[in-house]
Scaffold this active site. Structure first.
Site, mmCIF file in Angstrom:
data_model
loop_
_atom_site.group_PDB
_atom_site.id
_atom_site.type_symbol
_atom_site.label_atom_id
_atom_site.label_comp_id
_atom_site.label_asym_id
_atom_site.label_seq_id
_atom_site.Cartn_x
_atom_site.Cartn_y
_atom_site.Cartn_z
ATOM 1 C CG HIS A 14 40.293 34.519 40.678
ATOM 2 N ND1 HIS A 14 40.176 35.831 40.291
ATOM 3 C CD2 HIS A 14 39.583 34.408 41.833
ATOM 4 C CE1 HIS A 14 39.427 36.486 41.165
ATOM 5 N NE2 HIS A 14 39.068 35.648 42.110
ATOM 6 C CG ASP A 16 40.827 35.643 45.433
ATOM 7 O OD1 ASP A 16 39.934 36.400 45.048
ATOM 8 O OD2 ASP A 16 40.811 34.411 45.281
ATOM 9 C CG ASP A 126 35.007 34.308 43.057
ATOM 10 O OD1 ASP A 126 33.866 33.821 43.025
ATOM 11 O OD2 ASP A 126 35.799 34.117 44.000
ATOM 12 C CG HIS A 351 35.772 39.049 45.299
ATOM 13 N ND1 HIS A 351 36.296 39.222 44.046
ATOM 14 C CD2 HIS A 351 36.213 37.843 45.707
ATOM 15 C CE1 HIS A 351 37.005 38.155 43.713
ATOM 16 N NE2 HIS A 351 36.974 37.312 44.708
#
Length: 912
Positions: A14, A16, A126, A351
């Protein structure tokens, strides 16, 4: 032996792009990760595939540094060993607009097809809760599933999970949107790292799999068990094939597969032999204790949300419609620049970015991205509006004496619009190429006579306006065919009310010499200037000594009192979540004397300025620093507010327009305090157990009272354009610009509280990351509009007014000339009692015009559309905008069609 269960192990990370490290530090790690992935895949062998986190921007980021590896990437994507898309970025759900989500899916698909096929996986690992229209958006994208980690099951500090009180019996569920669309939902019940770092050593693997298999079976509806081999920025487990062989040796009754999402879904769907729970609408962790929802990211670094609202509105609601109309006039539609502007804006939409929950360096870079996207968008708007204004027939103003100054007002909203417009005009201009010299040029401009002019519309009616002389100014043109052309000009600012400018259309005016006619009689919206009472035909506003005001809706007789009081509380939470100090009583400006004066008194607008100098605590006490350093979970903190005080200066401008359906507020805060939250309070005193909030392509209906499991004293929630509380015969809609957090208070008055500013000093989550910039010291301005109505926000037009509030007027000065467009013009006309207009743009592949609406109502509705543009046919399509079969025209040559409840409707127009 028959295998009773299958362990699907999916390799992923994941990613980010930015969070607890700035973007470029994560970027360096990303390059190393993809390098290692390509090396592993080049070796062949048993390492079968890798899921690249559902976002194609990872490819851009990698190839920016490693362009020489593009062919290697393409090969493994074509071979199905690297799965990419369907998104451009993994965006936040509640803080990004519907159109931004559509562009995200469109661009993600388009970029993925450059390498291979996009994976049809609805991937939200997420995301901090999910909007109700997600199933419809997935179905319209050809995706029948949604993988997600939050919204149904409580997730708390450091991504730990809790037991009990689930909304679904299993990790697999049916998720149904408000329109009835359904997808297979897969909850990462043990998070998207439940198969992370699988041991190769037998003893370690035995302990690992004993726990992991039991955890997965606890929630799974079938024997097809999902294990996610990766986590946030997780390096690839290169020895996973060896770890799988160890597992197979230890558990002969279990089939272990290095799997991928398509294979897992196929196996799962083939083995489902029981009914799954159906979860409907929004996934906001409603059935939890309320401490781990991450909802207060909606108010972390409010300035980012405001910049995002402005950027989205300019792109989707101004630049794209104007460019479409300009294209009808022969201007090329700049798809490449729109893609660049959208990508730059969307790079702020993950996010951890738009939510304001990263380290300060991340958000400093976001400010620059917002500015870059806005600058491109403004250039696109300037080009389009000039093409349109030059095509308007303004010859009607030729008879108004010497040197009339025409201007064109453009309304890019989906509804006819009346409102106050401000424009800067060149009253006179001399180019430096004329050779008069700087001194003589300046003298002539300063001596230019501005007196006696009037503003008239295209029908010759005198329009009241105010004129501000801006004096001598320098300017320049940048022609397409020659060097820059500097000039000196005498500039004025005109402010007036533009009336009934057609939807997606324009209306023409001119500032002319006094031969135009008799000046309009002076009038005022102050019915009692001494008592600060403003009125138009529908509303009455009375200002009190403490700066609060009473609003009377003349149509319903409903009176709203104590509006515009400010509340200040301490905040000892973090960028993710708000926490008020225990036992603290909120401070308010109720009864606090204010300095009040009339700011504006014209026939079209009245404004009152209200100034408060408010003494509030300067920060939290010293205990907060100690609790942050000790990583005390924020709900358990005991810090209080400091006894030291500081002055919070608040300037509020309350405005009422002659044709206004609401009261507009502009609040400027000069923030000198830390660790606190400021809200504006609007008591409704209406009997209602639910309220409505604007969300992505939806007017979401939410309970005023939280579920019984909810323990958090705060019940703040997300909004986009507005929140509304309505009773049987009256309602109040509070519209905002980039103020994404609100709460309907359980105070007996159903007060709408809108967060204007929230100031904290740490990121939160899994460690201590100080964020001094998140204290938001300095000046901040917030804008809102209060729109009273008859109790039905759709039928009354209150929601349409709230949507129009989001979108700025566009005005362009032009010359007196002939043109192909009438002085009052629109290329489209549409009617529907329930639909909200969302988008007008061009499709890059087909060249078709695309118009999009969504049904605000849970009831079916009708849409009628007529097009004043030569065209072959119209068709209904999806958010991916593929061409479809023509729709039969109605008897007038337009389109009449049925729309389902809460349906997102996209109509394509094939031009001749």
């Amino acid at each position: 032996m028959d295998k009773k269960r299958t362990a699907h192990i999916i390799s992923h990370t994941h990613w980010d792009r930015e969070w607890y490290l700035p973007y470029e530090k994560h970027h360096v790690r990303l390059v190393a990760l993809v390098d290692s992935l390509l090396d592993k895949l080049d070796q062949g062998g048993e390492f079968k595939s890798f899921y690249l986190d559902g976002q194609t921007i990872i490819l851009e980021d990698y190839l920016q540094v490693r362009p020489e590896n593009k062919e290697r990437l393409e090969k493994h994507i074509r071979d199905g060993r690297i799965l990419i898309g369907p998104w451009y970025i993994l965006q936040d759900a509640f803080l990004t607009s519907g159109e931004a989500n559509v562009r995200n899916m469109q661009i993600g698909h388009r970029d993925a097809r450059k390498y291979g096929e996009p994976s049809k996986i609805g991937y939200f690992p997420d995301t901090f809760g999910l909007v109700g229209q997600t199933p419809q958006l997935m179905q319209q994208s050809g995706i029948s599933n949604a993988f997600f980690g939050r919204g149904v099951k409580p997730t708390g500090f450091n991504n730990t999970v809790s037991d009990g009180g689930y909304e679904s019996s299993f990790s697999e569920l049916i998720w149904e949107g408000p329109d009835g669309s359904k997808v297979l939902g897969i909850l990462f019940a043990n998070w998207y790292s439940n198969g992370n770092e699988v041991p190769v050593d037998e003893a370690e693997a035995k302990a690992f799999w004993e726990r992991k298999l039991a955890d997965a079976e606890k929630y799974a509806a079938t024997g097809e068990l999902l294990f996610m081999n990766g986590c946030d920025h997780q390096p690839i487990q290169l020895d996973l094939p060896e770890a799988i062989r160890t597992a197979e040796k230890l558990y002969p009754d279990t089939k272990f597969i290095h799997s991928n999402f398509p294979d897992y879904l196929k196996a799962l769907e083939g083995s489902l032999d029981r009914d799954l729970s159906t979860v409907k609408g929004e996934l906001r962790s409603q059935r939890t204790d309320g401490w781990g929802t991450l909802v207060n990211t909606a108010s972390a670094r409010v300035y980012l949300k405001q910049m995002n609202q402005e950027g989205q509105a300019l792109l989707e609601k101004v630049a794209e419609p104007l460019a479409t109309v300009a294209q009808l006039l022969g201007q090329e539609y700049p798809h490449h620049l729109f893609t660049y502007a959208w990508k730059t804006l969307m790079q702020n939409h993950p996010h951890d970015s738009i939510c304001g929950c990263s380290v300060d360096e991340v958000h400093s870079e976001m400010v620059m991205r917002f500015a870059k996207s806005k600058h491109v968008t403004e250039a696109l708007i300037d080009d389009s509006k000039r093409v349109i204004a030059d095509a308007v027939n303004t010859s009607v103003f030729a008879g108004y004496g010497e040197d009339p100054r025409p201007l064109v007002v453009m309304n890019t909203t989906g509804w006819s619009r009346t409102g106050t417009v401000t424009v800067e005009l060149d009253a006179a201009r001399i180019y430096l190429r004329d050779g008069l010299g700087i001194e003589e040029t300046g003298r002539r401009m300063k001596e230019f006579d501005l007196s006696g002019r009037q503003l008239v519309d295209e029908q010759g009616n005198v329009v009241p306006c105010t004129v501000e002389d801006l004096g001598l100014l320098f300017g320049y043109d940048l022609p397409d065919d020659k060097f820059r052309q500097p000039y000196m000009c005498r500039k004025v600012k005109l402010t007036f009310q533009a009336e009934e400018v057609p939807a997606l259309g324009l209306r023409s005016y001119a500032w002319v010499r006094p031969q135009a006619g008799v000046p309009a009689a002076a009038s005022s919206l102050f019915s009692d200037r001494d008592r600060l009472v403003m009125e138009n035909s529908g509303l009455k506003v009375e200002i009190a000594e403490d700066g609060s005001f009473v609003l009377t809706d003349k149509a319903t007789g409903q009176v709203y009192r104590d509006l515009g009081i400010y509340e200040d509380t301490g905040d000892i939470g973090n960028e993710y979540m708000y926490k008020q100090p225990e036992g603290e009583k909120a401070l308010t400006t109720k009864g606090l004397p204010a300095a009040i004066r009339v700011l504006e008194d014209t026939p079209f607008r009245a404004s009152v300025e209200i100034c408060h100098a408010w003494e509030i605590p300067a920060s939290a006490d010293e205990r907060l620093d100690a609790e942050q350093r000790e990583l005390v979970y924020y709900p358990h903190r005991k810090a209080q507010r400091s006894s030291k005080l500081t002055t919070l200066n608040i300037r509020t401008v309350v405005s009422l327009e002659a044709g206004g359906k609401g009261v507009q507020l502009e609040t400027t805060l000069d923030n000198t305090a830390k660790d606190h939250r400021v809200r504006a309070l609007f008591p409704t005193d209406l009997a209602a157990s639910v309220h409505r909030a604007d969300s992505m392509f939806e007017i979401a209906v939410r309970d005023n009272e939280p579920a019984p499991e909810w323990e958090n004293p705060s019940n703040t929630q997300h909004q986009q354009a507005f929140v509304d509380v309505s009773g049987e015969k009256a309602g109040l809609t509070v519209a905002n610009l980039g103020l994404n957090e609100y709460e309907v208070l359980r105070d007996g008055r159903n007060t709408i509280a809108v967060t204007l500013l929230r100031c904290v000093g740490e990121l939160g989550d899994w460690g201590l990351f100080p964020t001094p910039d998140a204290q938001c010291l300095g000046q901040h301005t917030a804008r809102m509009e209060l729109i009273p109505h008859s109790g039905d926000g759709i039928a009354s037009g209150a929601f349409a007014e709230a949507y129009q509030f989001q979108i700025p007027w566009t005005v362009c000065q032009t010359e007196v000339h002939d043109g192909s467009l009438a002085p009052k013009y629109t290329p489209f006309q549409w009617e529907s009692g329930d639909l909200a207009f969302s988008s007008l743009k061009m499709n890059e592949e087909t060249g078709d015009m695309l118009l999009r609406w969504y049904n605000m109502s849970p009831q079916s509705s009708e849409l009628t559309l007529s097009v004043e543009v030569p065209h072959k046919h119209m068709y209904k399509t999806t958010i991916l905008e593929e061409a479809a079969e023509p729709l039969a025209p109605n008897t007038f040559g337009g389109l009449s069609m049925h729309t389902g409840p809460c349906e997102i409707v996209t109509i394509g127009i094939r031009r001749r």
